[in-house]
Write a protein that holds these residues in place. Sequence first.
Motif, PDB file in Angstrom:
ATOM      1  N   CYS A  53      43.916  26.048  41.769  1.00 38.73           N
ATOM      2  CA  CYS A  53      44.622  25.258  40.902  1.00 38.73           C
ATOM      3  C   CYS A  53      45.165  26.187  39.651  1.00 38.73           C
ATOM      4  O   CYS A  53      44.821  27.241  39.586  1.00 38.73           O
ATOM      5  CB  CYS A  53      44.062  23.976  40.657  1.00 38.73           C
ATOM      6  N   THR A  54      46.066  25.464  39.059  1.00 41.79           N
ATOM      7  CA  THR A  54      46.654  26.048  37.824  1.00 41.79           C
ATOM      8  C   THR A  54      45.666  26.624  36.676  1.00 41.79           C
ATOM      9  O   THR A  54      45.793  27.486  35.932  1.00 41.79           O
ATOM     10  CB  THR A  54      47.443  25.485  37.028  1.00 41.79           C
ATOM     11  N   ASP A  55      44.564  25.858  36.771  1.00 39.05           N
ATOM     12  CA  ASP A  55      43.505  26.082  35.749  1.00 39.05           C
ATOM     13  C   ASP A  55      42.610  27.242  36.074  1.00 39.05           C
ATOM     14  O   ASP A  55      42.098  27.896  35.251  1.00 39.05           O
ATOM     15  CB  ASP A  55      42.567  24.772  35.563  1.00 39.05           C
ATOM     16  N   HIS A  56      42.305  27.349  37.479  1.00 38.10           N
ATOM     17  CA  HIS A  56      41.466  28.333  37.914  1.00 38.10           C
ATOM     18  C   HIS A  56      42.170  29.692  38.240  1.00 38.10           C
ATOM     19  O   HIS A  56      41.581  30.759  38.306  1.00 38.10           O
ATOM     20  CB  HIS A  56      40.815  28.051  39.012  1.00 38.10           C
ATOM     21  N   MET A  57      43.559  29.727  38.429  1.00 40.29           N
ATOM     22  CA  MET A  57      44.192  31.127  38.831  1.00 40.29           C
ATOM     23  C   MET A  57      44.340  31.895  37.554  1.00 40.29           C
ATOM     24  O   MET A  57      44.555  31.399  36.327  1.00 40.29           O
ATOM     25  CB  MET A  57      45.595  30.762  39.511  1.00 40.29           C
ATOM     26  N   VAL A  58      44.202  33.313  38.075  1.00 39.69           N
ATOM     27  CA  VAL A  58      44.495  34.275  36.910  1.00 39.69           C
ATOM     28  C   VAL A  58      45.674  34.996  37.316  1.00 39.69           C
ATOM     29  O   VAL A  58      45.502  35.606  38.496  1.00 39.69           O
ATOM     30  CB  VAL A  58      43.000  35.138  36.896  1.00 39.69           C
ATOM     31  N   ARG A  59      46.570  34.862  36.443  1.00 36.57           N
ATOM     32  CA  ARG A  59      48.043  35.679  36.512  1.00 36.57           C
ATOM     33  C   ARG A  59      47.829  36.936  35.960  1.00 36.57           C
ATOM     34  O   ARG A  59      47.564  36.914  34.842  1.00 36.57           O
ATOM     35  CB  ARG A  59      48.998  34.961  36.320  1.00 36.57           C
TER      36      ARG A  59
ATOM     37  N   HIS B 101      39.528  39.045  39.970  1.00 35.51           N
ATOM     38  CA  HIS B 101      40.235  39.407  38.845  1.00 35.51           C
ATOM     39  C   HIS B 101      39.111  40.316  37.975  1.00 35.51           C
ATOM     40  O   HIS B 101      39.221  41.322  37.572  1.00 35.51           O
ATOM     41  CB  HIS B 101      40.669  38.316  37.629  1.00 35.51           C
ATOM     42  N   ALA B 102      37.908  39.646  37.909  1.00 32.58           N
ATOM     43  CA  ALA B 102      36.863  40.554  37.236  1.00 32.58           C
ATOM     44  C   ALA B 102      36.501  41.746  37.883  1.00 32.58           C
ATOM     45  O   ALA B 102      36.443  42.765  37.426  1.00 32.58           O
ATOM     46  CB  ALA B 102      35.572  39.725  37.159  1.00 32.58           C
ATOM     47  N   ALA B 103      36.463  41.655  39.282  1.00 37.05           N
ATOM     48  CA  ALA B 103      36.334  42.823  40.067  1.00 37.05           C
ATOM     49  C   ALA B 103      36.982  43.910  39.872  1.00 37.05           C
ATOM     50  O   ALA B 103      36.957  45.031  40.197  1.00 37.05           O
ATOM     51  CB  ALA B 103      36.258  42.575  41.696  1.00 37.05           C
ATOM     52  N   LEU B 104      38.643  43.640  39.631  1.00 36.10           N
ATOM     53  CA  LEU B 104      39.627  44.472  39.294  1.00 36.10           C
ATOM     54  C   LEU B 104      39.732  45.014  38.165  1.00 36.10           C
ATOM     55  O   LEU B 104      40.383  45.948  37.963  1.00 36.10           O
ATOM     56  CB  LEU B 104      40.771  43.869  39.987  1.00 36.10           C
ATOM     57  N   GLN B 105      38.900  44.510  37.042  1.00 38.53           N
ATOM     58  CA  GLN B 105      38.965  44.914  35.702  1.00 38.53           C
ATOM     59  C   GLN B 105      38.416  46.407  35.680  1.00 38.53           C
ATOM     60  O   GLN B 105      38.643  46.849  34.368  1.00 38.53           O
ATOM     61  CB  GLN B 105      38.526  43.990  34.750  1.00 38.53           C
ATOM     62  N   GLU B 106      37.434  46.549  36.659  1.00 40.73           N
ATOM     63  CA  GLU B 106      36.637  47.904  36.404  1.00 40.73           C
ATOM     64  C   GLU B 106      37.316  49.153  36.320  1.00 40.73           C
ATOM     65  O   GLU B 106      38.307  49.231  37.099  1.00 40.73           O
ATOM     66  CB  GLU B 106      35.578  48.041  37.260  1.00 40.73           C
TER      67      GLU B 106
ATOM     68  N   LEU C 172      55.338  42.947  39.827  1.00 35.05           N
ATOM     69  CA  LEU C 172      55.230  41.538  40.636  1.00 35.05           C
ATOM     70  C   LEU C 172      53.793  40.656  39.963  1.00 35.05           C
ATOM     71  O   LEU C 172      53.105  41.281  39.415  1.00 35.05           O
ATOM     72  CB  LEU C 172      54.842  41.635  42.112  1.00 35.05           C
ATOM     73  N   PRO C 173      54.388  39.378  39.606  1.00 35.22           N
ATOM     74  CA  PRO C 173      53.073  38.550  39.316  1.00 35.22           C
ATOM     75  C   PRO C 173      52.202  38.406  40.638  1.00 35.22           C
ATOM     76  O   PRO C 173      52.481  38.356  41.596  1.00 35.22           O
ATOM     77  CB  PRO C 173      53.805  37.211  38.980  1.00 35.22           C
ATOM     78  N   ARG C 174      50.841  38.553  40.212  1.00 35.77           N
ATOM     79  CA  ARG C 174      50.014  38.493  41.117  1.00 35.77           C
ATOM     80  C   ARG C 174      49.187  37.512  40.628  1.00 35.77           C
ATOM     81  O   ARG C 174      48.822  37.036  39.637  1.00 35.77           O
ATOM     82  CB  ARG C 174      48.811  39.850  41.210  1.00 35.77           C
ATOM     83  N   ILE C 175      48.582  36.624  41.615  1.00 38.26           N
ATOM     84  CA  ILE C 175      47.709  35.554  41.268  1.00 38.26           C
ATOM     85  C   ILE C 175      46.418  35.838  41.990  1.00 38.26           C
ATOM     86  O   ILE C 175      46.066  36.255  42.905  1.00 38.26           O
ATOM     87  CB  ILE C 175      48.085  34.229  42.046  1.00 38.26           C
ATOM     88  N   LEU C 176      45.181  35.816  41.120  1.00 39.21           N
ATOM     89  CA  LEU C 176      43.830  36.286  41.510  1.00 39.21           C
ATOM     90  C   LEU C 176      43.010  35.046  41.108  1.00 39.21           C
ATOM     91  O   LEU C 176      43.176  34.434  40.213  1.00 39.21           O
ATOM     92  CB  LEU C 176      43.431  37.439  40.676  1.00 39.21           C
ATOM     93  N   CYS C 177      41.917  34.939  42.022  1.00 38.53           N
ATOM     94  CA  CYS C 177      40.846  34.163  41.487  1.00 38.53           C
ATOM     95  C   CYS C 177      40.026  34.704  40.546  1.00 38.53           C
ATOM     96  O   CYS C 177      39.996  36.006  40.324  1.00 38.53           O
ATOM     97  CB  CYS C 177      40.018  33.594  42.694  1.00 38.53           C
ATOM     98  N   PRO C 178      39.370  34.149  39.902  1.00 38.15           N
ATOM     99  CA  PRO C 178      38.496  34.746  38.530  1.00 38.15           C
ATOM    100  C   PRO C 178      37.340  35.942  39.032  1.00 38.15           C
ATOM    101  O   PRO C 178      37.063  36.806  38.347  1.00 38.15           O
ATOM    102  CB  PRO C 178      37.459  33.464  37.908  1.00 38.15           C
ATOM    103  N   GLU C 179      36.866  35.664  40.265  1.00 33.42           N
ATOM    104  CA  GLU C 179      36.054  36.535  40.959  1.00 33.42           C
ATOM    105  C   GLU C 179      36.744  37.787  41.123  1.00 33.42           C
ATOM    106  O   GLU C 179      36.383  38.796  41.019  1.00 33.42           O
ATOM    107  CB  GLU C 179      35.330  35.892  42.158  1.00 33.42           C
TER     108      GLU C 179
ATOM    109  N   ILE D  87      47.504  30.942  45.553  1.00 35.91           N
ATOM    110  CA  ILE D  87      46.334  31.588  46.557  1.00 35.91           C
ATOM    111  C   ILE D  87      45.959  33.039  45.834  1.00 35.91           C
ATOM    112  O   ILE D  87      46.792  33.676  45.658  1.00 35.91           O
ATOM    113  CB  ILE D  87      46.842  31.722  47.946  1.00 35.91           C
ATOM    114  N   CYS D  88      44.775  33.193  45.761  1.00 34.16           N
ATOM    115  CA  CYS D  88      44.380  34.529  45.333  1.00 34.16           C
ATOM    116  C   CYS D  88      44.959  35.620  46.586  1.00 34.16           C
ATOM    117  O   CYS D  88      44.501  35.302  47.620  1.00 34.16           O
ATOM    118  CB  CYS D  88      42.758  34.636  45.441  1.00 34.16           C
ATOM    119  N   ILE D  89      45.670  36.644  46.059  1.00 34.41           N
ATOM    120  CA  ILE D  89      46.222  37.518  47.042  1.00 34.41           C
ATOM    121  C   ILE D  89      45.041  38.449  47.526  1.00 34.41           C
ATOM    122  O   ILE D  89      45.433  39.218  48.371  1.00 34.41           O
ATOM    123  CB  ILE D  89      47.330  38.298  46.332  1.00 34.41           C
ATOM    124  N   VAL D  90      43.862  38.519  47.006  1.00 36.93           N
ATOM    125  CA  VAL D  90      42.865  39.241  47.310  1.00 36.93           C
ATOM    126  C   VAL D  90      42.082  38.790  48.485  1.00 36.93           C
ATOM    127  O   VAL D  90      41.763  39.177  49.737  1.00 36.93           O
ATOM    128  CB  VAL D  90      42.092  40.008  46.239  1.00 36.93           C
TER     129      VAL D  90
END
Length: 68
Positions: A27-33, A63-68, A54-61, A18-21
């Motif tokens: 699924c494993t294909d779509h999660m970004v750790r 993850h992209a938002a947090l890269q800035e 800690l390992p974080r699981i994020l959705c692609p959206e 689950i995306c923690i945000v």
Amino acid sequence: MKCYICAQEGKTTEAAGICIVCGMGLCTDHMVRSDVDLWEGGYPFPAQKMKKALPRILCPECHAALQE
Ligand SMILES: [Zn+2]
Ligand SMILES: [Zn+2]
């Protein structure tokens, strides 16, 4: 719970995380750790007291938002 992104594509894949945000099932294909950086602010755990990231699981959206 099903993977939200797969559901949007018309597939039903059981979510492995689950995306923690935003709480989106992924699924494993779509999660970004990402286990490099901890958030400041101490949520959900006090970052200062953690001995390792800690390992974080994020959705692609998110993850992209947090890269800035
Ligand atoms: Zn998926
Ligand atoms: Zn998300």
